[in-house]
Design a protein around this motif. Structure first.
Motif: not given
Length: 251
Positions: A61, A65, A141-142, A145, A212, A216
């Protein structure tokens, strides 16, 4: 008045960005390389004070980032400052394109580059560090970020209108590395002294990584991190808008 649409300018900006090999290297390959250098040799031990994050998951992450931050901050600030100096921005004001169209085209072109930088780090983390997440976690997550990088895109626009062509790079680099290191994109902030940790939790990069990291761990981003990112985005956007109007009046 010449006619130039937002779509045409955005296409031009994306093409110019993709042809800039140096910028593409630092935006896409550099974060992936850092992930391999920093996280590759380490085992997947759990980091204390992070709720159960392993080193591999943390740096996945962090470097994703960092890559998005590189694309939107470094690219926007330097290009805008240099284009102002060369008179390109003044020329665009003679077209039918509204001022916000120029700013949005810069953000869009940076976003195109930031997405592959995120995905490449994810692929390396999965293949080399054996990071396994649910499908919804990879997608979330995608998304967070990529969306969170807009905050720093606005900062890049503001710096581009604030600094001259000669001064923009050192100013941007100081902000870029300062936010990255202090915000916990290079090291877990749990290793910092307590007085410094009390400061870092209010930095946009700390909140950005926190979005993120929460996903996770199987949860939703914390409301505090979301509020901090949104708050900085509003401040940076307002600053960019004010500096743009100020630059327009000078021209």
């Amino acid at each position: 008045m010449l006619n130039l649409s937002y779509g045409a300018l955005t296409k031009l900006e994306i093409t110019r960005t993709l042809r800039n090999r140096k910028f593409m290297f630092f935006s896409v390959i550099y974060p992936a390389g850092l992930f391999l250098v920093i996280a590759g040799p380490q085992d997947n031990t759990t980091i204390q004070g992070t709720g159960g994050l392993t080193l591999g998951a943390f740096y996945m992450v962090a470097m994703a980032s960092f890559g998005a931050l590189t694309a939107v901050l470094m690219g926007n600030s330097e290009r805008i400052a240099k284009e102002r100096e060369k008179g390109w921005v003044r020329q665009l004001r003679l077209t039918a394109l509204p001022g916000r169209g120029y700013v949005l085209s810069k953000i869009a072109s940076a976003a195109v580059v930031s997405l592959p930088s995120i995905i490449i780090v994810f692929l390396l983390a999965s293949a080399i560090k054996h990071i396994h997440l649910e499908v919804w976690q990879w997608l979330a997550l995608t998304g967070v970020i990529w969306a969170g990088s807009l905050c720093f895109a606005a900062l890049g626009v503001a710096i581009g209108y604030l600094a001259t062509g000669d001064a923009v790079r050192p100013i941007t680099m100081i902000i870029y590395f300062g936010l990255s290191i202090l915000g916990g994109l290079w090291l877990p902030t749990t290793t910092y002294p307590q007085w410094l940790q009390d400061i870092t939790v209010w930095l946009p990069t700390h909140a950005y990584a926190g979005l993120g990291q929460a996903i996770e761990l199987g949860g939703a981003p914390h409301a505090k991190d979301v509020a901090i990112i949104v708050g900085y985005f509003v401040v940076f956007s307002a600053g960019a808008a004010w500096l743009y109007r100020k630059d327009t009046r000078k021209a």
